[in-house]
Write an enzyme that holds these catalytic residues in place. Structure first.
Site, short mmCIF file in Angstrom:
data_model
loop_
_atom_site.label_atom_id
_atom_site.label_comp_id
_atom_site.label_asym_id
_atom_site.label_seq_id
_atom_site.Cartn_x
_atom_site.Cartn_y
_atom_site.Cartn_z
N ARG A 33 0.57 -1.06 -0.16
CA ARG A 33 0.16 -0.14 -0.09
C ARG A 33 1.09 1.19 -0.15
NH1 ARG A 33 -2.55 -4.39 1.74
NH2 ARG A 33 -4.56 -4.25 2.15
N GLY A 101 -1.58 -12.52 -4.63
CA GLY A 101 -2.56 -12.04 -4.78
C GLY A 101 -3.40 -10.21 -4.29
N ASP A 327 -4.43 -16.08 7.59
CA ASP A 327 -3.34 -16.36 6.58
C ASP A 327 -2.65 -16.83 7.67
OD1 ASP A 327 -3.58 -15.14 3.97
OD2 ASP A 327 -2.69 -12.82 5.32
N LYS A 354 -6.55 -19.21 -1.67
CA LYS A 354 -5.11 -18.96 -1.08
C LYS A 354 -4.48 -18.76 -2.19
CE LYS A 354 -6.41 -15.75 2.18
NZ LYS A 354 -5.60 -14.15 2.07
#
Length: 448
Positions: A33, A101, A327, A354
């Site tokens: 990000r 992803g 995760d 995933k």
């Protein structure tokens, strides 16, 4: 053979206690990000502590392809000269997001409201993962997506020339989907509204506000609404990336199960939308002290002092906690194998889409190592064998999944017999210093 090159078989075995300081890499979610929002700002964003795993490096390459100037100055130190909201140029080549992803979905959202076209691909694992969960809401803005059957990569996104703001209720808990829609909303007029029925990691909201976007939050009938005002001028920032709690999970969990261990893991993010594993471990009886709590880069962090915990107990993990630790279920299932009693993990069907079907991968590998498990579409149950009780002795398939590889290598550190993985090369996508870091603590993990 790994899509990352030659397969790298690896083996771990029981050795002495783990001791020392484990300085894990920067948070992957925040690293992605920081690069993307830096590229959407006007001016220079400086980033320290950036994770230099392949996933993040692929996002840096993508930002260059869209016209931003991205420069590495030293270990973890980067700068991004952005092009502003709506300033992305059309890339001249295919955007390869490797194994990420998060990277591909966030970048798709970022470019979907600009009048440009981009084609995305990735490695064999990423090309199997569904993209419709992102392209469906992006189509509401006016973007169009053309991909393989099942909404899979390679995929071409034709950005909306005249985007419209949207109101979107996220159908399943997904920070990637939420973030993709918010990033698309940056270049749409008016207000874009994203509604979450269940909270997910909030790095995007924190960072968008930090870069100068206007967001507000409301409780509505469907859940929590995030309301973003479109077409802001984002301001460049200095971003200090905290250490990744998902990466920290591996040395932390290794120390919990290896007799006599005591390690310190400094500066780990304790964002409440990411710390579900640590809450769960404490409930199981883990000896973890959270020292020197503070804030870095807008995120709460703490130093974790972790000691061997030989009396871990199986628990039922609350289903509503899944989004804050999705995760971490693979490594939790390893800890559960060394606990007394049964650990029940429900609400985990997201693990099936995933990098691999993580429920199936962990179930098959644990079974091969002598652990009794049960599973259904949305549940994984591990029947613990107590401290040091896992037989081990198997070679486990990683399915090109970094977290599966690291989880089974941790399993082997306390097993009666060595545990191998067929391919450890994907570890470099998220935790490139894993082998060196674990060796420095005294773990016995070898290639071949």
């Amino acid at each position: 053979m790994s899509v990352h090159g030659e397969s790298v078989p690896m083996t771990s075995r029981r050795a002495g206690p783990l001791k020392g300081v484990a300085e894990v890499p920067g948070d992957k979610s925040i690293s992605h990000r920081a690069l993307i929002l830096g590229a959407l700002s006007v001016g220079e964003t400086k980033v320290t502590g950036l994770l230099e795993g392949q996933d993040v490096l692929d996002t840096a390459k993508a930002m260059r392809a869209f016209g931003a100037e991205v420069t590495r100055h030293g270990e973890g130190s980067w700068s991004v000269h952005g092009v502003g909201v709506g300033g992305f140029a059309e890339p001249s080549d295919v955007i390869d997001c490797g194994n990420s992803g998060t990277g591909v979905r966030l970048i798709m959202g970022t470019m979907a409201t600009s009048p440009i076209t981009a084609t995305f691909t990735g490695d064999a694992s990423l090309r199997k993962r569904p993209m419709g969960r992102v392209t469906d809401p992006l189509s509401l803005f006016g973007a169009r997506a053309y991909g393989r059957s099942g909404g899979r990569l390679p995929m071409t996104i034709v950005g909306a020339a005249d985007p419209v703001p949207v109101r979107y209720v996220v159908p399943v808990p997904s920070a990637q989907v939420k973030s993709a829609v918010l990033l698309a909303g940056l270049n749409a007029p008016g207000e874009t509204v994203v509604i979450e029925k269940e909270p997910t990691r909030d790095h995007s909201e924190r960072m968008l506000k930090g870069f100068g976007a206007t967001l507000r939050f409301e409780e509505v009938e469907e859940g929590r609404a995030i309301i973003l005002t479109g077409r802001p001028e984002l301001l460049p920032q200095a971003v200090a990336v905290p250490r990744d709690p998902s990466s920290a999970a591996f040395p932390v969990c290794a120390a919990l199960i290896v007799d006599g261990s005591e390690i310190l893991v400094p500066g780990v993010s304790q964002n409440p939308t990411r710390n579900g594993l640590y809450v769960t471990l404490v409930e199981m009886g883990a000896n973890i002290a959270f020292e020197n709590p503070r804030e870095e880069g807008g995120e709460p962090v703490a130093d974790l002092r972790v000691r061997f915990s030989g009396d871990l107990k199986g628990i039922e993990v609350p289903e509503e906690r899944a989004a804050s630790m999705i995760d971490e279920y693979p490594i939790l299932s390893v800890v559960a194998a060394y606990a007394e009693g049964t650990t029940v993990m429900r609400g985990v069907k997201e693990l099936r889409v995933k990098e691999s079907d993580r429920i199936d991968a962990m179930a098959r590998g644990l079974e091969a190592c002598g652990v009794k498990i049960e599973e259904d579409e949305d549940t994984l149950i591990v029947h613990g064998m107590g401290a040091g009780g896992v037989p081990g002795g198997a070679t486990c398939k990683t399915h090109i999944d970094h977290r599966i590889a690291m989880s089974f290598l941790v399993l082997g550190l306390a097993a009666k017999n060595a545990v191998s993985v067929d391919d450890g090369s994907p570890i470099a996508t998220s935790f490139p210093v894993f082998e060196d870091l674990m060796a420095g603590l005294g773990a016995e993990i070898a290639r071949g």
